[in-house]
Enzyme design. Sequence first.
Site, mmCIF file in Angstrom:
data_model
loop_
_atom_site.group_PDB
_atom_site.id
_atom_site.type_symbol
_atom_site.label_atom_id
_atom_site.label_comp_id
_atom_site.label_asym_id
_atom_site.label_seq_id
_atom_site.Cartn_x
_atom_site.Cartn_y
_atom_site.Cartn_z
ATOM 1 N N GLU A 1 1.422 0.233 -4.932
ATOM 2 C CA GLU A 1 0.964 1.521 -5.422
ATOM 3 C C GLU A 1 2.172 2.441 -5.501
ATOM 4 O OE1 GLU A 1 -3.460 2.410 -3.854
ATOM 5 O OE2 GLU A 1 -1.981 2.298 -2.252
ATOM 6 N N ASP B 1 0.840 -1.181 0.000
ATOM 7 C CA ASP B 1 0.000 0.000 0.000
ATOM 8 C C ASP B 1 0.889 1.251 0.000
ATOM 9 O OD1 ASP B 1 -2.772 1.056 0.392
ATOM 10 O OD2 ASP B 1 -1.868 1.890 2.215
#
Length: 670
Positions: free
Chosen positions: A377, A348
């Site tokens: 990400e 993340d």
Amino acid sequence: MALTLLASAGTLIPATALAQSAYDAQFTEYPTYSGDDLELLVDDSGTHFRLWSPKAQETRVLLYDNGHTGKAFQTLPMTFDAANGTWTASLPEKLYGKFYTFQIRHDGKWLDETPGVWAKAVGVNGQRAAIIDLAKTNPAGWCCDRGPEVKNFSDVIIYEMHHRDFSVDPSSGIANKGKFLALTEPGTTTPQGLATGIDHLKELGITHVHILPSYDYNSVDEANLQLNQYNWGYDPQNYNAPEGSYSTNPSDPESRVREMKQMVKALHDAGIGVIMDVVYNHTAENDGSNFELTAPGYYHRHWDDGRYSDASGCGNETASDRRQMHDYIVNSVKYWADEYHIDGFRFDLMAIHDTETMNDVAAELKKINPSIFVYGEGWTAGDSPLAIDRRALKENVSAMTDIAVFSDDLRDAVKGHYSNAEDRGFATGKPGNEETVKIGIVAATAHPQVDFSKGNNSKFPYAKSPEMIVNYVSCHDDLTLTDKLRKSMPEASDSLRQAAAKLAQTIVFTSQGTPFMFAGEEVFRDKKGVHNSYKSPDSINAIDWTLKSRNADLFNYYKGLTALRKAHPAFRMTSAEQIARHLVFDKIDSAKQPNLISYSLKDNANGDEWKEIKVILNGADTPQTVNIAKGDWRIVAIDGKISPQADLGAMQGGKTTVAPCSALILARVK
Ligand code: CA
């Protein structure tokens, strides 16, 4: 004006801090320790505690009979070893079944108790660490358990799911609703008799399940599960223990460990890998986090004035660029790979971490299992003291090895921008996105026919290899594809929206790179238009599995996409050079024929049995004509139908019309 960089999905990040924060200077003298006996080790000589806390004035261990109530039955003072910054204490017995916390004295005062940062088992709500014999949590056959072998990461097909979404609705027919064990139940069906659960995954043909955060997180009260609370789980509490609300008994520290392993085993037995979503980038609490309570100030980044920096948008960010935190992340993923046989990690807000840490993560995991896939990400949610060139950004992915990033290029170009619900994209008739879709098709690698300067998001070929790119049109964040299509095509029928969904996913599944889909989209699942459903109730988030029979045609199309991709390596090339050589775009003037892309995968690309594959994508709401080389073409996909065996008929090429909002895929077998 400060230099800015488009570092996120549309977020402008001011480069306020190209140099390292001066706040960091105080930590350079900290000794570090990364032995695997940190915090707890039980062996034949007893139970041993070792807490890393270089600046504590005093530390102690408190021992309990119970995971959350009652007073400590014993308190052990700890002894400091200045050479490595750790404090130790031991007892000669094996304290299995007991619980413990640490407490440190800092600036003259005792801080709150903490289970530490390395608790591998915890009591209910994760307040106390539990001493368990991990070997006793292994399901039968665990020693020989192994996930699917992955030769190239472009062979992976990812299915992102939340435990509760997937099984909690009565229509799932699953007994262990919202639990790890939901994925261990064979033979479950919808009221209409169609497969759900693990059988559904096998039928769909995905290769890996990506589970939303499944470590112990903060928001759901594990002691009151009858309240049916919901959270995505991006609020980490104990990074090395599973979340209790997904177990059948959060008060029994062994159950969550055992049941998560049972889930992994069942998926592995079905040939499916398990990818964990990990959120090392921030903690649920600031001063109250386990990091702060063990080594105040160290694990989080701060601005020079002492404020927590907040690149996560959640109140703080961690400091992977400091050695002990770097080692923590590396050792934590190694632990999950070793102990739980996890096959991949999705990071993340990965750009909060430095590229060096991410490279070490991938390198260390590769030693355990070369099939482990790491992606994340490639952006942050705010500015960070970490210098931009050190961030594990999408734009820096080529500075990393064996790490992939999500392509927001393809995502936003195909369906419309994520932040504007009404915005349309290539697949829904909005012109001007053709070049960005092509960037997605070539997995953001350099290609002689792709003009990156026309890209909507990125302006240069940031990936050195297609194995650095994960393609998708939707995930748990933002609107589901169904909701996006409903909001951006308000006048259309659901059948027209499903045509757009098919086209959008055809682009994802035929593009180079690794395809990724969000659970339930294959049955046209929606979230009632809620885009940030992180704590919405089941009525928003649960997948209604009766949709599977109502949208059987769409589901069969998704099955066709996975089967086509798996059968044809041409869609799974492994190098930029291969793509530049074998993927050839047809000349189309986008000014005259907007929303049309046509290309060939030539010369048995990547060892494909088919000589040439033609992919024509028409995102316009009118038919469009293309000129196809004469030859014996077999039809793979046409008018919303797909056949991986290419038995939908034959064509001879020449002027060919492609239906509105559809993909035409042809194969020249020899
Ligand atoms: Ca929890």
